[in-house]
Write a protein that holds these residues in place. Structure first.
Motif, PDB file in Angstrom:
ATOM      1  N   LEU A   1       0.830  -1.198   0.000  1.00 15.23           N
ATOM      2  CA  LEU A   1       0.000   0.000   0.000  1.00 15.23           C
ATOM      3  C   LEU A   1       0.866   1.251   0.000  1.00 15.23           C
ATOM      4  O   LEU A   1       0.592   2.217  -0.728  1.00 15.23           O
ATOM      5  N   ALA A   2       1.924   1.240   0.799  1.00 10.00           N
ATOM      6  CA  ALA A   2       2.856   2.370   0.824  1.00 10.00           C
ATOM      7  C   ALA A   2       3.519   2.549  -0.537  1.00 10.00           C
ATOM      8  O   ALA A   2       3.629   3.668  -1.063  1.00 10.00           O
ATOM      9  N   GLY A   3       3.966   1.443  -1.130  1.00 12.07           N
ATOM     10  CA  GLY A   3       4.600   1.523  -2.440  1.00 12.07           C
ATOM     11  C   GLY A   3       3.648   1.989  -3.516  1.00 12.07           C
ATOM     12  O   GLY A   3       4.015   2.772  -4.398  1.00 12.07           O
ATOM     13  N   LYS A   4       2.410   1.527  -3.464  1.00 11.89           N
ATOM     14  CA  LYS A   4       1.407   1.927  -4.451  1.00 11.89           C
ATOM     15  C   LYS A   4       1.139   3.426  -4.409  1.00 11.89           C
ATOM     16  O   LYS A   4       1.102   4.096  -5.449  1.00 11.89           O
ATOM     17  N   ILE A   5       0.980   3.972  -3.203  1.00 14.46           N
ATOM     18  CA  ILE A   5       0.707   5.409  -3.071  1.00 14.46           C
ATOM     19  C   ILE A   5       1.874   6.226  -3.606  1.00 14.46           C
ATOM     20  O   ILE A   5       1.689   7.211  -4.339  1.00 14.46           O
ATOM     21  N   MET A   6       3.094   5.819  -3.263  1.00 15.68           N
ATOM     22  CA  MET A   6       4.271   6.559  -3.709  1.00 15.68           C
ATOM     23  C   MET A   6       4.427   6.498  -5.221  1.00 15.68           C
ATOM     24  O   MET A   6       4.714   7.509  -5.870  1.00 15.68           O
TER      25      MET A   6
ATOM     26  N   ARG B   1      -1.042   7.128 -12.888  1.00 16.60           N
ATOM     27  CA  ARG B   1       0.067   7.826 -12.225  1.00 16.60           C
ATOM     28  C   ARG B   1      -0.101   9.312 -12.407  1.00 16.60           C
ATOM     29  O   ARG B   1      -0.566   9.790 -13.440  1.00 16.60           O
ATOM     30  N   SER B   2       0.279  10.056 -11.381  1.00 12.15           N
ATOM     31  CA  SER B   2       0.204  11.512 -11.441  1.00 12.15           C
ATOM     32  C   SER B   2       1.388  12.076 -10.660  1.00 12.15           C
ATOM     33  O   SER B   2       2.281  11.334 -10.243  1.00 12.15           O
ATOM     34  N   THR B   3       1.379  13.371 -10.449  1.00 14.23           N
ATOM     35  CA  THR B   3       2.423  14.020  -9.663  1.00 14.23           C
ATOM     36  C   THR B   3       1.800  14.625  -8.419  1.00 14.23           C
ATOM     37  O   THR B   3       1.001  15.562  -8.508  1.00 14.23           O
ATOM     38  N   ASP B   4       2.107  14.055  -7.278  1.00 10.81           N
ATOM     39  CA  ASP B   4       1.572  14.536  -6.002  1.00 10.81           C
ATOM     40  C   ASP B   4       2.649  14.304  -4.941  1.00 10.81           C
ATOM     41  O   ASP B   4       2.601  13.343  -4.171  1.00 10.81           O
ATOM     42  N   LEU B   5       3.629  15.196  -4.910  1.00 17.10           N
ATOM     43  CA  LEU B   5       4.782  15.005  -4.033  1.00 17.10           C
ATOM     44  C   LEU B   5       4.413  15.121  -2.553  1.00 17.10           C
ATOM     45  O   LEU B   5       5.149  14.623  -1.704  1.00 17.10           O
ATOM     46  N   LYS B   6       3.286  15.744  -2.256  1.00 17.39           N
ATOM     47  CA  LYS B   6       2.859  15.825  -0.856  1.00 17.39           C
ATOM     48  C   LYS B   6       2.528  14.435  -0.320  1.00 17.39           C
ATOM     49  O   LYS B   6       2.875  14.099   0.824  1.00 17.39           O
TER      50      LYS B   6
ATOM     51  N   MET C   1       4.248  12.377   2.742  1.00 15.96           N
ATOM     52  CA  MET C   1       3.449  11.842   3.842  1.00 15.96           C
ATOM     53  C   MET C   1       3.706  10.348   4.047  1.00 15.96           C
ATOM     54  O   MET C   1       3.739   9.870   5.179  1.00 15.96           O
ATOM     55  N   VAL C   2       3.897   9.608   2.954  1.00 13.86           N
ATOM     56  CA  VAL C   2       4.248   8.193   3.096  1.00 13.86           C
ATOM     57  C   VAL C   2       5.623   8.056   3.744  1.00 13.86           C
ATOM     58  O   VAL C   2       5.840   7.193   4.597  1.00 13.86           O
ATOM     59  N   ASN C   3       6.562   8.909   3.343  1.00 13.20           N
ATOM     60  CA  ASN C   3       7.892   8.893   3.974  1.00 13.20           C
ATOM     61  C   ASN C   3       7.794   9.151   5.467  1.00 13.20           C
ATOM     62  O   ASN C   3       8.507   8.541   6.266  1.00 13.20           O
TER      63      ASN C   3
ATOM     64  N   ASP D   1      -7.057   7.452   0.174  1.00 14.09           N
ATOM     65  CA  ASP D   1      -8.357   8.036  -0.173  1.00 14.09           C
ATOM     66  C   ASP D   1      -8.367   9.561  -0.078  1.00 14.09           C
ATOM     67  O   ASP D   1      -9.328  10.198  -0.510  1.00 14.09           O
ATOM     68  N   LEU D   2      -7.296  10.137   0.459  1.00 14.69           N
ATOM     69  CA  LEU D   2      -7.252  11.582   0.666  1.00 14.69           C
ATOM     70  C   LEU D   2      -6.931  12.307  -0.637  1.00 14.69           C
ATOM     71  O   LEU D   2      -6.026  11.917  -1.370  1.00 14.69           O
ATOM     72  N   ASN D   3      -7.671  13.350  -0.921  1.00 16.14           N
ATOM     73  CA  ASN D   3      -7.424  14.173  -2.110  1.00 16.14           C
ATOM     74  C   ASN D   3      -6.726  15.451  -1.668  1.00 16.14           C
ATOM     75  O   ASN D   3      -7.338  16.348  -1.106  1.00 16.14           O
ATOM     76  N   VAL D   4      -5.424  15.518  -1.912  1.00 13.79           N
ATOM     77  CA  VAL D   4      -4.639  16.675  -1.469  1.00 13.79           C
ATOM     78  C   VAL D   4      -4.260  17.586  -2.634  1.00 13.79           C
ATOM     79  O   VAL D   4      -3.474  18.505  -2.465  1.00 13.79           O
ATOM     80  N   THR D   5      -4.807  17.305  -3.818  1.00 16.77           N
ATOM     81  CA  THR D   5      -4.502  18.161  -4.961  1.00 16.77           C
ATOM     82  C   THR D   5      -5.201  19.507  -4.815  1.00 16.77           C
ATOM     83  O   THR D   5      -6.248  19.616  -4.161  1.00 16.77           O
ATOM     84  N   PHE D   6      -4.635  20.518  -5.446  1.00 17.82           N
ATOM     85  CA  PHE D   6      -5.234  21.847  -5.397  1.00 17.82           C
ATOM     86  C   PHE D   6      -6.513  21.879  -6.233  1.00 17.82           C
ATOM     87  O   PHE D   6      -6.653  21.104  -7.197  1.00 17.82           O
TER      88      PHE D   6
END
Length: 253
Positions: free
Chosen positions: A17-22, A77-82, A86-88, A113-118
């Motif tokens: 799960l951690a790897g998938k999110i990253m 895949r997208s770009t969401d460095l936040k 957070m996984v780190n 499940d969290l949407n942190v995009t602007f």
């Protein structure tokens, strides 16, 4: 034995799960693999192996019982460095012994499940301002700053809008670059803008896959040839889409 087997599968679920999110958020291949193995080691699995590509993750855990292996598919895949950061952070809490397995799984599930995009409008405004700034950086004239903002903003709006209906990035990037070229040409024709090339260059920079190119080079340098080459090919395809959209407009000059 059954409890130990179940416990191992639970650890693997957290690692995957951690790897998938990253990976879905733009994390580098070596960072994903390292994070997964560190989490496994923190929960008692010293011998673990992970193989990560842009489209899938294979993870195996070795113990007293037969080796367990699981594969998950990465479809988007997208770009969401936040989210990567957070996984780190969760990974560091795990390795420091601050949270247990169940808490780690809960936190990662909530993060997935969290949407942190602007918001949509913020992304368009940011792309608009960036387009004007890129145009100046490429030695454009200040009287083209507003035309570049308009062109870049509308182009990125088109990219986000079409990507909602066309999941294939090539087509949304092609259509966005076509919009940029068309609007820039119209603005120059009516006298609002003066340097067509500078306006176009500044506007398409918001579509350029900079992070993808960087990750491709870093993966190749780290020895992850499959991931590096595939990300490089994806970046090349994006560049082709952008160039094609602009070329279609300029061909009618």
């Amino acid at each position: 034995m059954e409890n130990e087997k179940t416990h191992t599968y639970e650890i693997m679920e957290v690692c995957l799960l951690a790897g998938k999110i990253m990976l879905q958020s733009g994390g580098e291949t070596y960072r994903v693999e390292d994070t997964m193995m560190r989490i496994a080691a923190a929960f008692g699995i010293e011998n673990s192996h992970s193989y990560v590509t842009p489209t899938g993750i294979i993870f195996s855990a070795e113990g007293a019982e037969p080796t367990k292996t699981k594969l998950i598919r990465i479809s988007s895949r997208s770009t969401d460095l936040k989210k990567v950061a957070m996984v780190n952070s969760i990974s560091r809490q795990i390795t420091n012994g601050e949270i247990n397995l169940q808490s780690a799984h809960t936190l990662l599930k909530e993060l997935e499940d969290l949407n942190v995009t602007f918001p949509f409008i913020i992304q368009v405004v940011a792309a608009s301002i960036a387009s004007g700034c890129f145009m100046i950086m490429f030695r454009g004239e200040w009287n083209d700053f507003i035309p570049s903002m308009v062109t870049g903003g509308l182009g990125y709006f088109g990219f986000l809008y079409f990507h909602r209906f066309i999941p294939v990035k090539f087509f949304s990037e092609f259509l966005a670059s076509f919009i940029i070229g068309f609007i820039a040409l119209v603005l120059v024709k009516v006298g609002v803008g003066s340097q067509l090339d500078k306006i176009i260059i500044g506007s398409v920079m918001t579509l350029v896959p900079g992070l993808l190119v960087t990750n491709a080079v870093r993966d190749l340098m780290a020895g992850h040839l499959v991931s590096g080459l595939s990300k490089g090919a994806e970046a090349l395809l994006t560049a082709f889409a952008i160039g094609s959209g602009i070329a279609v407009v300029l061909s009618y000059l």
